[in-house]
Design an enzyme around this catalytic site. Structure first.
Site, mmCIF file in Angstrom:
data_model
loop_
_atom_site.group_PDB
_atom_site.id
_atom_site.type_symbol
_atom_site.label_atom_id
_atom_site.label_comp_id
_atom_site.label_asym_id
_atom_site.label_seq_id
_atom_site.Cartn_x
_atom_site.Cartn_y
_atom_site.Cartn_z
ATOM 1 N N GLU A 47 -2.916 4.867 7.181
ATOM 2 C CA GLU A 47 -3.656 3.642 6.821
ATOM 3 C C GLU A 47 -3.238 2.487 7.727
ATOM 4 O O GLU A 47 -4.072 1.718 8.208
ATOM 5 C CB GLU A 47 -3.391 3.287 5.356
ATOM 6 C CG GLU A 47 -4.019 4.268 4.381
ATOM 7 C CD GLU A 47 -3.605 4.064 2.937
ATOM 8 O OE1 GLU A 47 -4.318 4.559 2.062
ATOM 9 O OE2 GLU A 47 -2.566 3.427 2.673
ATOM 10 N N LYS A 106 0.838 -1.184 0.000
ATOM 11 C CA LYS A 106 0.000 0.000 0.000
ATOM 12 C C LYS A 106 0.882 1.247 0.000
ATOM 13 O O LYS A 106 2.058 1.170 0.284
ATOM 14 C CB LYS A 106 -0.906 0.006 1.241
ATOM 15 C CG LYS A 106 -1.993 -1.066 1.154
ATOM 16 C CD LYS A 106 -3.003 -0.980 2.276
ATOM 17 C CE LYS A 106 -3.525 0.394 2.518
ATOM 18 N NZ LYS A 106 -4.111 1.078 1.346
ATOM 19 N N GLY A 107 0.252 2.387 -0.294
ATOM 20 C CA GLY A 107 0.984 3.653 -0.229
ATOM 21 C C GLY A 107 1.174 4.316 -1.577
ATOM 22 O O GLY A 107 1.846 5.342 -1.659
HETATM 23 C C1 5RP Z 1 -3.052 4.903 -0.760
HETATM 24 C C2 5RP Z 1 -3.197 3.437 -0.948
HETATM 25 C C3 5RP Z 1 -4.273 2.966 -1.867
HETATM 26 O O1 5RP Z 1 -5.087 2.080 -1.180
HETATM 27 C C4 5RP Z 1 -3.650 2.262 -3.039
HETATM 28 O O2 5RP Z 1 -2.740 3.143 -3.660
HETATM 29 C C5 5RP Z 1 -4.720 1.815 -4.032
HETATM 30 O O3 5RP Z 1 -5.229 2.913 -4.696
HETATM 31 P P1 5RP Z 1 -6.394 2.802 -5.768
HETATM 32 O O4 5RP Z 1 -7.623 2.383 -5.044
HETATM 33 O O5 5RP Z 1 -6.476 4.209 -6.315
HETATM 34 O O6 5RP Z 1 -5.977 1.808 -6.829
HETATM 35 O O7 5RP Z 1 -2.497 2.640 -0.392
HETATM 36 O O8 5RP Z 1 -1.956 5.206 0.073
#
Ligand code: 5RP
Length: 219
Positions: free
Chosen positions: A102, A93-94
């Site tokens: 988170e 994540k991130g």
């Molecule tokens: C943000 C995150 C998001 O959950 C991850 O980047 C997924 O993003 P998306 O739903 O836009 O595909 O970790 O820090």
């Protein structure tokens, strides 16, 4: 079916896990769909704890009260997206840079429901560059240590996290032991949070597919 439509499906399916109270809410485009869906049942919940300024703004726009995590007890539910998940629901994540908050909200929640489109499921984590939130003065030091671990860190220039820190996106890591690597990177001086969520993985995975949202729970 577009990737965004699959994300929207997964977000809608996550509403089945909302049983009232205060909901932990993650960050990203999939979570934005979840927030929009949550707004349709907002009279059934007390409010939300948010993992980013962006999600807070969207929740408030919908008239959903946002609580400080310190003002509430343990949360029963956390809903968030991911950049990658393996079959054990260990995550990267991130991508949106909100990994620290988170990880805190995930840790403070009894159940973590992860939502995304089917492309997020991989056999080995690491094709997606691993985000690492770092105290600014430690950026070069941490980058050198990440190279020793076999990665190629790239500074996400011009980006500052909600906590005032920087992000290194680490390429070329094949994360075969996610718990070990999470501990190893977390232990580097100056690292605030690594975007591996393996010590506290998700409990439920909902993936949007062209055939509809697929929910997987742990055996
Ligand atoms: C943000 C995150 C998001 O959950 C991850 O980047 C997924 O993003 P998306 O739903 O836009 O595909 O970790 O820090």
């Amino acid at each position: 079916m577009s990737q965004d439509a699959m994300k929207k499906q997964a977000a809608a399916a996550a509403l089945a896990y909302v049983k009232g109270g205060i909901i932990g809410v993650g960050t990203g485009s999939t979570v934005n769909h979840f927030i929009d869906a949550l707004a349709t049942i907002k009279h059934q919940i007390e409010g939300a704890v948010s993992s980013s300024e962006a999600s807070t703004a969207r929740l408030i726009q919908h008239g959903i009260p946002v609580f400080d995590l310190n003002a509430v007890g343990e949360l029963s539910l956390y809903v968030d997206g991911a950049d990658e998940t393996n079959a054990q629901f260990q995550l990267i994540k991130g991508g949106g840079g909100a990994l620290t908050r988170e990880k805190i909200v995930a840790a403070a929640s009894q159940q973590f429901v992860c939502i995304g489109d089917e492309s997020k499921l991989v056999s080995v984590l690491g094709a997606f560059p691993l985000p690492v939130e770092v105290i600014p003065m430690a950026r070069s030091y941490v980058a050198r240590e990440l190279v020793k671990l076999g990665g190629t860190p790239i500074w996400r220039e011009g980006f500052m996290t909600d906590n005032g820190n920087v992000i290194l996106d680490v390429r070329h890591l094949e994360i075969t032991d996610p718990i070990h690597m999470e501990q190893q990177i977390n232990n580097l001086a100056g690292v605030v949070t690594v975007g591996i969520f393996a010590l506290r993985p998700a409990d439920v995975l909902i993936l949007g597919t062209p055939a509809g949202a697929k929910t997987v729970t742990k055996a």
